[in-house]
Design a protein around this motif. Structure first.
Motif, PDB file in Angstrom:
ATOM      1  N   PHE A 143       0.790  -1.168   0.099  1.00 35.06           N
ATOM      2  CA  PHE A 143       0.015  -0.059  -0.070  1.00 35.06           C
ATOM      3  C   PHE A 143       0.831   1.188   0.083  1.00 35.06           C
ATOM      4  CE2 PHE A 143      -2.901  -3.142   1.433  1.00 35.06           C
ATOM      5  CZ  PHE A 143      -4.223  -2.610   1.032  1.00 35.06           C
ATOM      6  N   GLU A 144       0.452   2.367  -0.915  1.00 38.25           N
ATOM      7  CA  GLU A 144       1.290   3.479  -1.030  1.00 38.25           C
ATOM      8  C   GLU A 144       0.273   4.666  -0.493  1.00 38.25           C
ATOM      9  OE1 GLU A 144       2.575   3.583  -4.911  1.00 38.25           O
ATOM     10  OE2 GLU A 144       4.142   1.884  -4.527  1.00 38.25           O
ATOM     11  N   LYS A 145       0.838   5.764   0.212  1.00 38.60           N
ATOM     12  CA  LYS A 145       0.163   6.805   0.443  1.00 38.60           C
ATOM     13  C   LYS A 145      -0.055   7.753  -0.805  1.00 38.60           C
ATOM     14  CE  LYS A 145       2.353  10.542   1.966  1.00 38.60           C
ATOM     15  NZ  LYS A 145       3.042  11.487   2.823  1.00 38.60           N
ATOM     16  N   LEU A 146      -1.591   8.042  -0.936  1.00 39.77           N
ATOM     17  CA  LEU A 146      -2.069   8.986  -1.964  1.00 39.77           C
ATOM     18  C   LEU A 146      -2.223  10.350  -1.476  1.00 39.77           C
ATOM     19  CD1 LEU A 146      -4.629   6.752  -3.598  1.00 39.77           C
ATOM     20  CD2 LEU A 146      -2.171   7.167  -4.503  1.00 39.77           C
ATOM     21  N   HIS A 147      -2.896  10.432  -0.239  1.00 38.62           N
ATOM     22  CA  HIS A 147      -3.164  11.757   0.202  1.00 38.62           C
ATOM     23  C   HIS A 147      -3.121  11.947   1.804  1.00 38.62           C
ATOM     24  CE1 HIS A 147      -4.531  13.381  -3.529  1.00 38.62           C
ATOM     25  NE2 HIS A 147      -5.240  12.160  -3.741  1.00 38.62           N
ATOM     26  N   GLU A 148      -2.687  12.786   2.485  1.00 42.10           N
ATOM     27  CA  GLU A 148      -2.793  13.009   3.927  1.00 42.10           C
ATOM     28  C   GLU A 148      -4.213  13.702   4.023  1.00 42.10           C
ATOM     29  OE1 GLU A 148      -0.643  12.460   5.935  1.00 42.10           O
ATOM     30  OE2 GLU A 148       1.596  12.926   5.107  1.00 42.10           O
ATOM     31  N   LEU A 149      -4.910  13.061   4.967  1.00 44.79           N
ATOM     32  CA  LEU A 149      -6.206  13.567   5.421  1.00 44.79           C
ATOM     33  C   LEU A 149      -6.091  14.024   6.806  1.00 44.79           C
ATOM     34  CD1 LEU A 149      -8.215  10.256   4.201  1.00 44.79           C
ATOM     35  CD2 LEU A 149      -7.889  12.455   2.753  1.00 44.79           C
ATOM     36  N   PHE A 150      -6.516  15.369   6.870  1.00 43.70           N
ATOM     37  CA  PHE A 150      -6.213  16.117   8.078  1.00 43.70           C
ATOM     38  C   PHE A 150      -7.782  16.567   8.681  1.00 43.70           C
ATOM     39  CE2 PHE A 150      -2.037  16.888   6.704  1.00 43.70           C
ATOM     40  CZ  PHE A 150      -1.276  16.764   7.864  1.00 43.70           C
ATOM     41  N   GLY A 151      -7.803  16.618   9.959  1.00 41.92           N
ATOM     42  CA  GLY A 151      -9.147  17.261  10.587  1.00 41.92           C
ATOM     43  C   GLY A 151      -8.704  18.643  10.845  1.00 41.92           C
ATOM     44  N   GLU A 276      -6.016  18.208   1.519  1.00 38.26           N
ATOM     45  CA  GLU A 276      -5.528  19.483   1.260  1.00 38.26           C
ATOM     46  C   GLU A 276      -5.911  20.122  -0.015  1.00 38.26           C
ATOM     47  OE1 GLU A 276      -2.936  21.337   3.364  1.00 38.26           O
ATOM     48  OE2 GLU A 276      -4.104  19.907   4.705  1.00 38.26           O
ATOM     49  N   ASP A 277      -5.551  19.361  -1.251  1.00 33.38           N
ATOM     50  CA  ASP A 277      -6.112  20.080  -2.346  1.00 33.38           C
ATOM     51  C   ASP A 277      -7.388  20.234  -2.725  1.00 33.38           C
ATOM     52  OD1 ASP A 277      -6.622  17.181  -2.618  1.00 33.38           O
ATOM     53  OD2 ASP A 277      -5.867  17.237  -4.743  1.00 33.38           O
ATOM     54  N   LEU A 278      -8.312  19.894  -1.748  1.00 30.18           N
ATOM     55  CA  LEU A 278      -9.974  19.965  -1.938  1.00 30.18           C
ATOM     56  C   LEU A 278     -10.633  20.759  -0.835  1.00 30.18           C
ATOM     57  CD1 LEU A 278     -10.874  16.424  -3.336  1.00 30.18           C
ATOM     58  CD2 LEU A 278     -10.452  18.442  -4.645  1.00 30.18           C
ATOM     59  N   GLY A 279      -9.630  21.750  -0.058  1.00 32.70           N
ATOM     60  CA  GLY A 279     -10.372  22.500   0.690  1.00 32.70           C
ATOM     61  C   GLY A 279      -9.406  22.670   2.166  1.00 32.70           C
ATOM     62  N   GLY A 280      -8.714  21.679   2.345  1.00 31.10           N
ATOM     63  CA  GLY A 280      -7.808  21.770   3.544  1.00 31.10           C
ATOM     64  C   GLY A 280      -6.848  22.899   3.478  1.00 31.10           C
ATOM     65  N   SER A 281      -5.975  23.372   2.530  1.00 30.30           N
ATOM     66  CA  SER A 281      -5.428  24.264   2.323  1.00 30.30           C
ATOM     67  C   SER A 281      -6.194  25.741   2.571  1.00 30.30           C
ATOM     68  CB  SER A 281      -4.829  24.534   0.931  1.00 30.30           C
ATOM     69  OG  SER A 281      -5.411  24.597  -0.048  1.00 30.30           O
ATOM     70  N   ALA A 282      -7.295  26.046   2.059  1.00 27.96           N
ATOM     71  CA  ALA A 282      -8.106  27.098   2.523  1.00 27.96           C
ATOM     72  C   ALA A 282      -8.417  27.088   3.939  1.00 27.96           C
ATOM     73  CB  ALA A 282      -9.353  26.837   1.517  1.00 27.96           C
ATOM     74  N   LEU A 293      -3.341  14.466  15.141  1.00 27.83           N
ATOM     75  CA  LEU A 293      -3.710  12.989  14.743  1.00 27.83           C
ATOM     76  C   LEU A 293      -4.328  13.170  13.132  1.00 27.83           C
ATOM     77  CD1 LEU A 293      -4.967  11.264  17.852  1.00 27.83           C
ATOM     78  CD2 LEU A 293      -2.885  10.602  16.318  1.00 27.83           C
ATOM     79  N   HIS A 294      -3.815  12.539  12.275  1.00 31.64           N
ATOM     80  CA  HIS A 294      -4.472  12.690  10.837  1.00 31.64           C
ATOM     81  C   HIS A 294      -4.173  11.228  10.497  1.00 31.64           C
ATOM     82  CE1 HIS A 294      -0.192  13.510  10.094  1.00 31.64           C
ATOM     83  NE2 HIS A 294      -0.558  13.069   8.823  1.00 31.64           N
ATOM     84  N   GLN A 295      -4.887  11.164   9.151  1.00 33.02           N
ATOM     85  CA  GLN A 295      -4.978   9.884   8.338  1.00 33.02           C
ATOM     86  C   GLN A 295      -4.258   9.961   7.141  1.00 33.02           C
ATOM     87  OE1 GLN A 295      -8.654   7.184   9.276  1.00 33.02           O
ATOM     88  NE2 GLN A 295      -9.437   8.996   8.640  1.00 33.02           N
ATOM     89  N   GLN A 296      -3.942   8.909   6.591  1.00 35.66           N
ATOM     90  CA  GLN A 296      -3.339   8.693   5.414  1.00 35.66           C
ATOM     91  C   GLN A 296      -4.439   7.938   4.375  1.00 35.66           C
ATOM     92  OE1 GLN A 296       0.371   7.034   5.497  1.00 35.66           O
ATOM     93  NE2 GLN A 296       1.363   9.016   6.282  1.00 35.66           N
TER      94      GLN A 296
END
Length: 302
Positions: A143-151, A276-282, A293-296
């Motif tokens: 398994f390879e990381k595609l995206h970081e998923l933050f809260g 991040e690229d769908l709203g996280g950076s905003a 604590l965040h997911q991948q």
């Protein structure tokens, strides 16, 4: 029906999730996650069917490793994502007594093998980046990381709201507008075709089970690719964002600031599912705090 699977310790007996009594499966899940990284899961049994539904779990595709007396030792719940030709490992766990026996790795190998045999393209999952044991198991299986998923969390007053008298607009001059949930879910179905790496929990597969959800959208009504959408609810004193899909930062900013304007006394919370690229950076730019604590989101091609 059970299948025998060899491990380094002893043969394991696997059964489809639907062949195991719901009470036994629920009890095994509760015990397996009693010491989970983010705290124990306390799901009342009467809410168990809805939990599985919100996770998209298909018990016929899921597998449970059984002890000699038929008691569950470990489990791997599978959620199919047919539009993307892949399976999602919705959750996998082992009872404390079964850890180190090889049951969990054998279940993971079984999921991968069955997905490949079914002609699928990949298996995906989310894992907390800080859960070293689970993450290393998945990495060891390709398994390879595609995206970081933050809260994210923003207390009242953190995000400068748009003026209600002069609402914030996106780059195309559009103002956020309320839409009905049926339209919001249909929009998400179309968004998945353009953005195949959306976590299942922010798509219609999960959100269609929500109660008292609201949806806003911003962008050109004739060009879905330029639109942004948020689905949220209002528990307690919180604006809980269940889904923020905004390919353009201007759209994300417009939606977030509009929420801050309409609900200025509420904190804003986003679970650990935000790309991040769908709203996280905003969210970051507007002052929301990313949770440690965040997911991948990880994927294994087949």
């Amino acid at each position: 029906m059970t299948d025998s699977v060899s491990s380094s310790a002893s043969p394991l007996s696997f059964a489809p999730g639907g062949a195991v009594a719901a009470e036994a499966l629920h009890a095994a899940f509760t015990r397996a996650f009693a010491d989970y990284l983010i705290g124990p899961f306390q799901i009342p049994f009467e809410q168990w069917p809805m939990f599985l539904a919100r996770q998209g779990v298909d018990l016929s595709l899921s597998r449970v490793a059984l002890a000699a007396d038929g008691a569950p030792l470990a489990f791997a719940f599978v959620a199919p994502r047919p539009a993307a030709r892949r399976w999602r490992l919705a959750t996998m766990g082992a009872l404390p007594a079964a850890r180190g026996t090889g049951a969990a790795p054998a279940l993971l190998d079984d999921v991968i093998a069955r997905a490949a045999a079914a002609g699928l393209e990949a298996v995906e999952l989310e894992v907390f980046a800080q859960n070293d044991r689970a993450r290393k198991l998945y990495e060891g299986r390709g398994f390879e990381k595609l995206h970081e998923l933050f809260g994210f969390l923003a207390e009242p007053g953190t995000i400068a709201p748009a003026s209600l008298a002069s609402p914030v607009q996106d780059a195309a001059g559009q103002t956020p507008r309320a839409i009905d949930m049926a339209s919001a879910l249909a929009w998400l179905d179309e968004a998945e075709k353009r953005l195949p790496d959306l976590p299942l929990q922010v798509t219609s597969a999960t959100l269609r089970h929500g109660v008292d959800y609201h949806a806003w959208r911003v962008g050109d009504g004739d060009a879905a690719a330029t639109q942004a959408q948020v689905v949220f609810s209002l528990p307690d004193e919180t604006v809980m964002i269940h889904s923020l899909v905004a390919p353009r930062e201007t759209g994300a900013r417009a939606l977030i600031q509009a929420l801050a304007a309409v609900y200025p006394e509420r904190r804003l919370r986003v679970p650990q599912l935000q790309r991040e690229d769908l709203g996280g950076s905003a969210l970051r730019a507007l002052g929301a705090t990313a949770q440690p604590l965040h997911q991948q989101l990880m994927r294994r091609p087949l």
